[in-house]
Scaffold this motif. Structure first.
Motif, PDB file in Angstrom:
ATOM      1  N   ARG A 147       1.000  -1.396  -0.042  1.00  0.00           N
ATOM      2  CA  ARG A 147       0.097   0.027  -0.015  1.00  0.00           C
ATOM      3  C   ARG A 147       0.974   1.221  -0.095  1.00  0.00           C
ATOM      4  O   ARG A 147       1.795   1.321   0.729  1.00  0.00           O
ATOM      5  N   SER A 148       0.655   2.201  -0.769  1.00  0.00           N
ATOM      6  CA  SER A 148       1.247   3.337  -1.074  1.00  0.00           C
ATOM      7  C   SER A 148       0.740   4.588  -0.015  1.00  0.00           C
ATOM      8  O   SER A 148      -0.485   4.525   0.268  1.00  0.00           O
ATOM      9  N   PHE A 149       1.353   5.392   0.275  1.00  0.00           N
ATOM     10  CA  PHE A 149       0.899   6.715   0.845  1.00  0.00           C
ATOM     11  C   PHE A 149       1.888   7.970   0.505  1.00  0.00           C
ATOM     12  O   PHE A 149       2.886   7.855   0.265  1.00  0.00           O
ATOM     13  N   ARG A 150       0.948   8.943   0.461  1.00  0.00           N
ATOM     14  CA  ARG A 150       1.717  10.266   0.005  1.00  0.00           C
ATOM     15  C   ARG A 150       2.744  10.712   1.330  1.00  0.00           C
ATOM     16  O   ARG A 150       2.517  10.683   2.165  1.00  0.00           O
ATOM     17  N   ILE A 151       3.856  11.314   0.433  1.00  0.00           N
ATOM     18  CA  ILE A 151       4.790  11.850   1.265  1.00  0.00           C
ATOM     19  C   ILE A 151       5.124  13.418   0.610  1.00  0.00           C
ATOM     20  O   ILE A 151       4.351  13.728  -0.263  1.00  0.00           O
ATOM     21  N   SER A 152       6.150  14.071   1.187  1.00  0.00           N
ATOM     22  CA  SER A 152       6.220  15.491   0.945  1.00  0.00           C
ATOM     23  C   SER A 152       7.755  15.497   0.314  1.00  0.00           C
ATOM     24  O   SER A 152       8.773  15.605   1.284  1.00  0.00           O
ATOM     25  N   HIS A 153       7.988  15.844  -1.099  1.00  0.00           N
ATOM     26  CA  HIS A 153       9.091  15.804  -1.524  1.00  0.00           C
ATOM     27  C   HIS A 153       9.087  16.513  -2.965  1.00  0.00           C
ATOM     28  O   HIS A 153       7.933  16.825  -3.315  1.00  0.00           O
ATOM     29  N   ASP A 154      10.046  17.076  -3.596  1.00  0.00           N
ATOM     30  CA  ASP A 154       9.724  17.907  -4.618  1.00  0.00           C
ATOM     31  C   ASP A 154      10.004  17.133  -5.899  1.00  0.00           C
ATOM     32  O   ASP A 154      10.937  17.267  -6.838  1.00  0.00           O
ATOM     33  N   THR A 155       9.015  16.316  -5.932  1.00  0.00           N
ATOM     34  CA  THR A 155       8.717  15.432  -7.121  1.00  0.00           C
ATOM     35  C   THR A 155       7.204  15.438  -7.368  1.00  0.00           C
ATOM     36  O   THR A 155       6.402  16.002  -6.724  1.00  0.00           O
TER      37      THR A 155
ATOM     38  N   GLY B  71      14.148  11.423  14.488  1.00  0.00           N
ATOM     39  CA  GLY B  71      13.960  10.969  15.762  1.00  0.00           C
ATOM     40  C   GLY B  71      12.575  10.948  16.347  1.00  0.00           C
ATOM     41  O   GLY B  71      12.016   9.915  17.009  1.00  0.00           O
ATOM     42  N   GLU B  72      11.928  12.155  16.365  1.00  0.00           N
ATOM     43  CA  GLU B  72      10.744  12.173  17.032  1.00  0.00           C
ATOM     44  C   GLU B  72       9.609  11.492  16.458  1.00  0.00           C
ATOM     45  O   GLU B  72       8.747  10.549  16.861  1.00  0.00           O
ATOM     46  N   PHE B  73       9.681  11.559  14.915  1.00  0.00           N
ATOM     47  CA  PHE B  73       8.923  10.384  14.016  1.00  0.00           C
ATOM     48  C   PHE B  73       8.884   9.136  14.332  1.00  0.00           C
ATOM     49  O   PHE B  73       8.108   8.386  14.776  1.00  0.00           O
ATOM     50  N   LEU B  74      10.307   8.544  14.729  1.00  0.00           N
ATOM     51  CA  LEU B  74      10.546   7.324  14.990  1.00  0.00           C
ATOM     52  C   LEU B  74       9.925   6.931  16.386  1.00  0.00           C
ATOM     53  O   LEU B  74       8.975   5.986  16.449  1.00  0.00           O
ATOM     54  N   GLY B  75       9.803   7.664  17.249  1.00  0.00           N
ATOM     55  CA  GLY B  75       9.302   7.673  18.734  1.00  0.00           C
ATOM     56  C   GLY B  75       8.024   7.530  18.662  1.00  0.00           C
ATOM     57  O   GLY B  75       7.079   7.116  19.316  1.00  0.00           O
TER      58      GLY B  75
ATOM     59  N   LYS C 279       0.166  13.116   9.659  1.00  0.00           N
ATOM     60  CA  LYS C 279      -0.748  12.338  10.280  1.00  0.00           C
ATOM     61  C   LYS C 279      -0.824  10.969   9.643  1.00  0.00           C
ATOM     62  O   LYS C 279      -0.910   9.747  10.012  1.00  0.00           O
ATOM     63  N   LEU C 280      -1.080  11.292   8.155  1.00  0.00           N
ATOM     64  CA  LEU C 280      -1.254  10.127   7.383  1.00  0.00           C
ATOM     65  C   LEU C 280       0.116   8.929   7.521  1.00  0.00           C
ATOM     66  O   LEU C 280      -0.252   7.827   7.572  1.00  0.00           O
ATOM     67  N   MET C 281       1.198   9.753   7.283  1.00  0.00           N
ATOM     68  CA  MET C 281       2.349   8.845   7.587  1.00  0.00           C
ATOM     69  C   MET C 281       2.297   8.174   8.809  1.00  0.00           C
ATOM     70  O   MET C 281       2.558   6.959   9.031  1.00  0.00           O
ATOM     71  N   GLU C 282       2.154   8.704   9.991  1.00  0.00           N
ATOM     72  CA  GLU C 282       2.026   8.277  11.176  1.00  0.00           C
ATOM     73  C   GLU C 282       1.062   7.124  11.278  1.00  0.00           C
ATOM     74  O   GLU C 282       1.128   5.910  11.675  1.00  0.00           O
ATOM     75  N   LEU C 283      -0.101   7.313  10.686  1.00  0.00           N
ATOM     76  CA  LEU C 283      -1.284   6.336  10.689  1.00  0.00           C
ATOM     77  C   LEU C 283      -0.752   4.964   9.951  1.00  0.00           C
ATOM     78  O   LEU C 283      -1.051   3.934  10.486  1.00  0.00           O
ATOM     79  N   ARG C 284      -0.236   5.317   8.596  1.00  0.00           N
ATOM     80  CA  ARG C 284       0.206   4.054   7.915  1.00  0.00           C
ATOM     81  C   ARG C 284       1.358   3.304   8.455  1.00  0.00           C
ATOM     82  O   ARG C 284       1.347   2.120   8.048  1.00  0.00           O
ATOM     83  N   LEU C 285       2.152   4.056   9.083  1.00  0.00           N
ATOM     84  CA  LEU C 285       3.422   3.185   9.738  1.00  0.00           C
ATOM     85  C   LEU C 285       3.276   2.698  11.202  1.00  0.00           C
ATOM     86  O   LEU C 285       4.195   2.153  11.586  1.00  0.00           O
ATOM     87  N   ALA C 286       2.047   3.000  11.700  1.00  0.00           N
ATOM     88  CA  ALA C 286       1.832   2.803  13.328  1.00  0.00           C
ATOM     89  C   ALA C 286       2.113   1.322  13.609  1.00  0.00           C
ATOM     90  O   ALA C 286       2.375   1.364  14.656  1.00  0.00           O
ATOM     91  N   ARG C 287       1.759   0.393  12.799  1.00  0.00           N
ATOM     92  CA  ARG C 287       1.910  -1.149  13.545  1.00  0.00           C
ATOM     93  C   ARG C 287       2.913  -1.822  12.832  1.00  0.00           C
ATOM     94  O   ARG C 287       2.804  -3.188  12.785  1.00  0.00           O
ATOM     95  N   CYS C 288       3.991  -1.287  12.275  1.00  0.00           N
ATOM     96  CA  CYS C 288       4.879  -1.995  11.359  1.00  0.00           C
ATOM     97  C   CYS C 288       5.891  -2.797  12.395  1.00  0.00           C
ATOM     98  O   CYS C 288       6.451  -2.090  13.303  1.00  0.00           O
TER      99      CYS C 288
END
Length: 255
Positions: free
Chosen positions: A113-121, A196-200, A147-156
């Motif tokens: 499953r893909s999810f949107r991120i923020s990059h200059d592409t 680091g905060e994202f990982l946490g 929040k979408l990134m956190e939601l998608r990656l939350a249970r990995c």
């Protein structure tokens, strides 16, 4: 499910993920010869590749994807924006497989499953890959966390996250001002502390491996990245934490 970061950084990126008889690459910025060498270092070969999934069109992520598609006769999965941006670099593909960002793909034994991120592409994405039991998350080349990134990656159970730069090294380093501004922007790359905060926010009891990835060779060091990550990991947590390297593959981790 198993995975290895085959190499990560501005000179080439690729991750190998497998479950059962299915093996996929997320990106391939390496030549066919180099990719084959790195796969052999983890006990795998080009014959193990079932498909390639692209995150975005920058050369360090797609330079060798077309070669492997043609050589191994495997499809390349990407959204239309990435195909548009990467068309000249990819060349003719064995099979082009379009998806809309947010779609879930079934690639034999794996769901992607893909999810949107923020990059200059044009339309960059991260991925969550699952075999129905375990989940692997990949998120690099993003200038901010959502929040979408956190939601998608939350249970990995396995994570590969961008720890691109140390702000002071970037500020005082050799990059021209315009490039420094690009890296720092919300469409650039994550700094160590943000990462680091994202990982946490993603740590849970079943997380087994977290790989710090896409470290800048000019504006970061593995020690700086690890120092930013460690405070966000409980001291007694069983997960393995390590920094990916540009020039060699990690171990083949089992989740």
């Amino acid at each position: 499910m198993r995975f290895s970061v085959l190499g990560s950084g501005s000179r080439g990126n690729s991750v190998y993920i497998e479950s059962g008889a299915t093996g996929i690459l997320i990106d391939n910025g390496f030549s066919g010869k180099e990719l084959e060498k790195r796969l052999l270092s983890i006990g795998r070969s080009l014959d193990n590749i079932t498909a390639i999934c692209l995150t975005h069109e920058h050369n360090d992520h797609v330079a060798g994807a077309g070669v492997i598609s043609r050589r191994c006769k495997v499809p390349v999965h990407a959204n239309p924006g990435t195909f548009e941006g990467a068309e000249k670099r990819l060349g003719k593909l064995y099979q082009r497989a379009d998806f809309a960002t947010g779609d879930e793909l079934s690639i034999d034994d794996l769901q992607v499953r893909s999810f949107r991120i923020s990059h200059d592409t044009l339309d960059p994405v991260g991925y969550v890959v699952s075999d129905g039991t375990k989940h692997f998350g990949y998120c690099t080349d993003t200038g901010k966390v959502s929040k979408l990134m956190e939601l998608r990656l939350a249970r990995c159970h396995g994570l590969v996250l961008e720890f691109n730069h140390d702000p002071e090294m970037l500020k005082n380093g050799p990059y021209p001002l315009m490039l420094k501004q690009r890296v720092r922007s919300s469409h650039g790359h994550l700094a160590n502390e943000e990462a680091g905060e994202f990982l946490g926010s993603l740590v849970h009891n079943s997380l087994r491996v977290a790989v710090l990835a896409h470290l800048s060779e000019t504006n970061n060091t593995p020690n700086f990245a690890m120092a930013a990550a460690l405070p966000h990991m409980p001291a007694d947590h069983p997960a393995r934490l390590l920094a990916a390297e540009q020039d060699k593959a990690t171990d083949l981790f089992q989740l």
